[in-house]
Design an enzyme around this catalytic site. Structure first.
Site, mmCIF file in Angstrom:
data_model
loop_
_atom_site.group_PDB
_atom_site.id
_atom_site.type_symbol
_atom_site.label_atom_id
_atom_site.label_comp_id
_atom_site.label_asym_id
_atom_site.label_seq_id
_atom_site.Cartn_x
_atom_site.Cartn_y
_atom_site.Cartn_z
ATOM 1 N N GLU A 269 3.370 4.160 6.165
ATOM 2 C CA GLU A 269 3.389 2.692 6.135
ATOM 3 C C GLU A 269 4.216 2.096 7.273
ATOM 4 O O GLU A 269 5.025 1.198 7.081
ATOM 5 C CB GLU A 269 3.894 2.201 4.772
ATOM 6 C CG GLU A 269 3.011 2.666 3.622
ATOM 7 C CD GLU A 269 3.391 2.131 2.259
ATOM 8 O OE1 GLU A 269 4.580 1.851 2.041
ATOM 9 O OE2 GLU A 269 2.491 2.003 1.413
ATOM 10 N N ASP A 348 0.323 5.476 -6.124
ATOM 11 C CA ASP A 348 1.563 4.750 -5.881
ATOM 12 C C ASP A 348 2.049 4.068 -7.160
ATOM 13 O O ASP A 348 1.929 2.847 -7.280
ATOM 14 C CB ASP A 348 1.294 3.695 -4.782
ATOM 15 C CG ASP A 348 2.546 2.992 -4.331
ATOM 16 O OD1 ASP A 348 3.631 3.485 -4.635
ATOM 17 O OD2 ASP A 348 2.430 1.936 -3.682
ATOM 18 N N GLU A 376 7.452 -2.399 -10.235
ATOM 19 C CA GLU A 376 6.596 -2.974 -9.201
ATOM 20 C C GLU A 376 5.195 -3.285 -9.727
ATOM 21 O O GLU A 376 4.715 -4.400 -9.608
ATOM 22 C CB GLU A 376 6.519 -2.019 -8.001
ATOM 23 C CG GLU A 376 5.552 -2.506 -6.936
ATOM 24 C CD GLU A 376 5.472 -1.604 -5.711
ATOM 25 O OE1 GLU A 376 6.229 -0.615 -5.642
ATOM 26 O OE2 GLU A 376 4.648 -1.904 -4.830
HETATM 27 C C1 GCU Z 1 4.756 1.099 -2.202
HETATM 28 C C2 GCU Z 1 5.521 -0.173 -2.193
HETATM 29 C C3 GCU Z 1 6.294 -0.341 -0.930
HETATM 30 C C4 GCU Z 1 7.161 0.888 -0.703
HETATM 31 C C5 GCU Z 1 6.311 2.140 -0.755
HETATM 32 C C6 GCU Z 1 7.109 3.420 -0.696
HETATM 33 O O1 GCU Z 1 3.736 1.073 -1.255
HETATM 34 O O2 GCU Z 1 4.654 -1.265 -2.379
HETATM 35 O O3 GCU Z 1 7.088 -1.480 -1.056
HETATM 36 O O4 GCU Z 1 7.787 0.812 0.512
HETATM 37 O O5 GCU Z 1 5.611 2.171 -1.955
HETATM 38 O O6 GCU Z 1 7.209 4.086 -1.724
HETATM 39 O O7 GCU Z 1 7.634 3.771 0.338
#
Ligand code: GCU
Length: 656
Positions: A269, A348, A376
């Site tokens: 990400e 996730d 979340e």
């Molecule tokens: C999810 C979450 C993110 C977080 C990511 C992670 O995608 O929405 O906010 O950074 O998990 O676990 O790194």
């Protein structure tokens, strides 16, 4: 509950049939053992209202409590509690063992379980019982729902020492022994927390946690040699990069000699990682491991690596496969001080996912399971969602259908070393926003300590420890245990996942991720929904051991609560109750909403027994939950009605 801030360590006069001696012999010399002695005294003061007298010799004293931190046992962090007619012995196989023994004794006392003849020996099943903070340096918390960070504000450390000590006490009381203190998304701020300016401050924080047997991890940015060190590259195989990390480690350990190590989100990400240099994740993790090794540090390397720029038209790439595809070929190639951190499911932290197939498959790599305590996808601590309910299911997942091959049986053995979990606390007075969400933090610690404990047992303990009026706990337990199934029912149906509002992840967004780059699709059309992950589809089922692979690949044997994760099914697919898939979708959404209504009624019945503040704050959240549940129910049902044109066979209202 008298004081929400005190969580499960309420100050309340308890009645006991066993008279606790007021003289305490303690052999404490080391830091944590001394804290254990102090905690014993604080706890007795809190529960019985007197201050015990500490003595350093105990000859000829008949009625006495003996705290001993050095009994011979090869089991780490073990403790024993023994209660005889006149004496109480709390012994630890080391200072941490004693601390855990003291905390367990105090909770047993509060639960009314201390009596003559009690003998108990316990040790944690999992060596690693970790909390992950996703706290940002500006004081915000990624996916935090209980106020601002308890550590940082406006780009600096800013904390109340007493509060941090109280937090460390809460964590240690349920056996937590590691805490990472900054967000895994380090983003552009590669300095965190590894420059002297920050290390001086982090050192102070480490000192508070240290007293409670808790060591810190730092989340670091893999690109730091380049962005902070100004090297031309962060390539893990470049000798200058390796050297840079070694020097950095030496600097860090000068300030915090017992730092547990680094937590790393790499190639994930947007975070930098070894892929940028055409290197593997073993190259990346091992270079850090080598830098930390001389200091006894460890690298926790996350497996949350997937293509987050997928084209929704691409039906071949399956995000669910990613962690296994990336990491299984690397099994056995990591240095000894590398631990992989794997999210419990392949996506996730969804409300219902299968357990990730890496568990049970990895044979020669240390690893831990990542859970999410912060809600979340499970209601933002507005909706009540008691997570031990799902964690118990996960613990019971049988990885290979062999002997002792359930997750809870593999823990502490076979390289599964425990847990890391993203925490749900912030600066709110009650720590967790929703007061009942404290049960999730408590429950995480208890499961990390003993994965065989049930959600019901945790609810029983937590509610009695937290609610001081004896008429309250029973009803609270019932509400807690109903809350997860209720949430699951009004959410995305049957394991299809990600029908959630994009970005903030609260409330329905049925096609929110359907045409996005995140690789999380349900592909509903007028006839069918779900992803075919069998060998005739993406082949994800084949990542499991043969029995699980076969079970998941057949729609008739696949557990129904997860069926749309593995199969693309027509709406007229007949489920076990004889009704169609579509009718079941309608049914569970009506049921989920009704469950919320009924939980609210149950909560209201507790009004005369609760402190007004607790009653009102929980009620206010329940009211918001009802609005949310209604949106989920109506939007999901309407969506499928519009897709199919088929009405509910019970004639309930669906919007056209
Ligand atoms: C999810 C979450 C993110 C977080 C990511 C992670 O995608 O929405 O906010 O950074 O998990 O676990 O790194």
């Amino acid at each position: 509950m008298l004081n929400e801030y005190d969580c499960w360590m309420q100050k309340v006069k308890i009645k006991t049939n066993y008279e606790i001696p007021n003289i305490v012999y303690s052999d404490a010399k080391s830091l944590v053992a001394k804290q254990a002695e102090k905690e014993y005294c604080l706890g007795i003061e809190r529960l019985l209202g007197f201050s015990p007298k500490i003595v350093k010799k105990h000859n000829n004293i008949k009625n006495i409590v003996l705290l001993n931190s050095s009994y011979a046992s090869s089991v780490k962090d073990e403790f024993t509690i023994k209660v005889t007619e006149n004496q109480i012995h709390i012994t630890g196989s080391g200072e941490n063992g004693l601390l855990y023994g003291v905390f367990r004794f105090l909770s047993l006392l509060a639960l009314g379980k201390i009596k003559n003849g009690l003998e108990l020996t316990e040790s944690p099943v999992s060596p690693l019982r970790m909390i992950n903070h996703w706290d940002n340096f500006d004081g915000s918390i990624e996916r935090g729902y209980a106020g601002r960070s308890i550590f940082y504000k406006d780009g600096d450390f800013d904390y109340d020492k007493t509060r941090i000590e109280d937090y460390a006490r809460l964590l240690a009381s349920v056996g937590i022994n590691r805490v990472s203190i900054n967000n895994v998304n380090v983003r552009a701020n590669a300095k965190l927390l590894i420059i002297e300016e920050y290390l001086k401050e982090a050192k102070e924080l480490a000192a508070i946690f240290r007293k409670f047997g808790i060591k810190l991890f730092f989340s670091i940015n893999f690109g730091a040699p380049w962005s902070l060190g100004k090297l031309p590259t962060a390539d893990p195989l470049d000798p200058a990069v390796a050297e840079w990390w070694k020097k950095r480690a030496a600097l860090i350990y000068k300030y915090i000699p017992d730092l547990a190590g680094f937590l790393v989100k790499a190639d994930s990400e947007g975070e930098p990682g070894p892929f940028q240099y055409n290197r593997t994740h073993t190259d990346g993790a091992n270079i850090l491991a080598k830098a930390l090794e001389p200091f006894g540090g460890e690298v926790i390397w996350r497996c949350f690596v997937y293509n987050c720029t997928q084209d929704w038209r691409d039906t071949k790439t399956d995000r669910a496969r990613a962690a296994f595809d990336h990491f299984m070929p690397l099994d056995g190639k990591f240095d000894k001080n590398v631990i992989l951190q794997i999210k419990f499911g392949p996506y996730d932290f969804q409300v219902r996912e299968p357990v990730a197939p890496l568990f049970g498959a990895l044979k020669n790599t240390r690893h831990v399971m990542e859970l999410q305590i912060t809600q979340e996808y499970t209601g933002h601590q507005i909706d009540l969602c008691y997570l031990p309910y799902i964690w118990e299911d996960i613990m019971n997942f049988d990885t290979i259908h062999g002997e002792n091959s359930k997750i809870k049986e593999l823990l502490g053995k076979k390289n599964i070393e425990g847990f890391a979990a993203v925490v749900n606390v912030g600066l709110d007075n009650n720590w967790t926003g929703h007061t009942l969400a404290q049960a999730n933090l408590y429950g995480y610690g208890r499961i990390a300590w003993n994965p065989a404990i049930t959600a019901k047992e945790i609810a029983e303990e937590w509610s009695v420890l937290s609610f001081t009026n004896p008429e309250v706990p029973q009803k609270v337990q019932e509400i807690l245990l109903r809350s997860y199934p209720a949430y699951e029912k009004y959410n995305a149906p049957f394991g299809v996942c990600f029908m959630v509002s994009p970005s903030n992840h609260y409330g329905p967004g049925i096609e929110g991720y359907e045409f996005s780059r995140w690789g999380t699709y349900h592909r509903a059309d007028k006839d069918a929904i779900g992803i075919d992950r069998t060998p005739s589809g993406t082949g994800y089922t084949a990542q499991y051991s043969p029995k699980n692979a076969a079970m998941y690949a057949d729609a008739n044997t696949c557990p129904e609560n997860i069926i749309l994760f593995f199969h693309r099914l027509r709406y007229d697919f007949i489920m076990k109750n004889g009704e169609t898939l579509l009718q079941n979708i309608y049914n569970i959404h009506f049921e989920g909403y009704d469950e919320v209504l009924s939980m609210i009624e149950d909560w209201k019945s507790l009004k005369p027994l609760l402190e007004n503040q607790v009653y009102e704050s929980v009620l206010a959240r329940f009211e918001r939950q009802l609005v949310n549940a209604r949106e989920w129910k109506d939007q999901i049902n309407t969506y499928f009605y519009r897709k199919t044109g088929i009405t509910d066979n019970k004639g309930r209202q669906i919007y056209s």
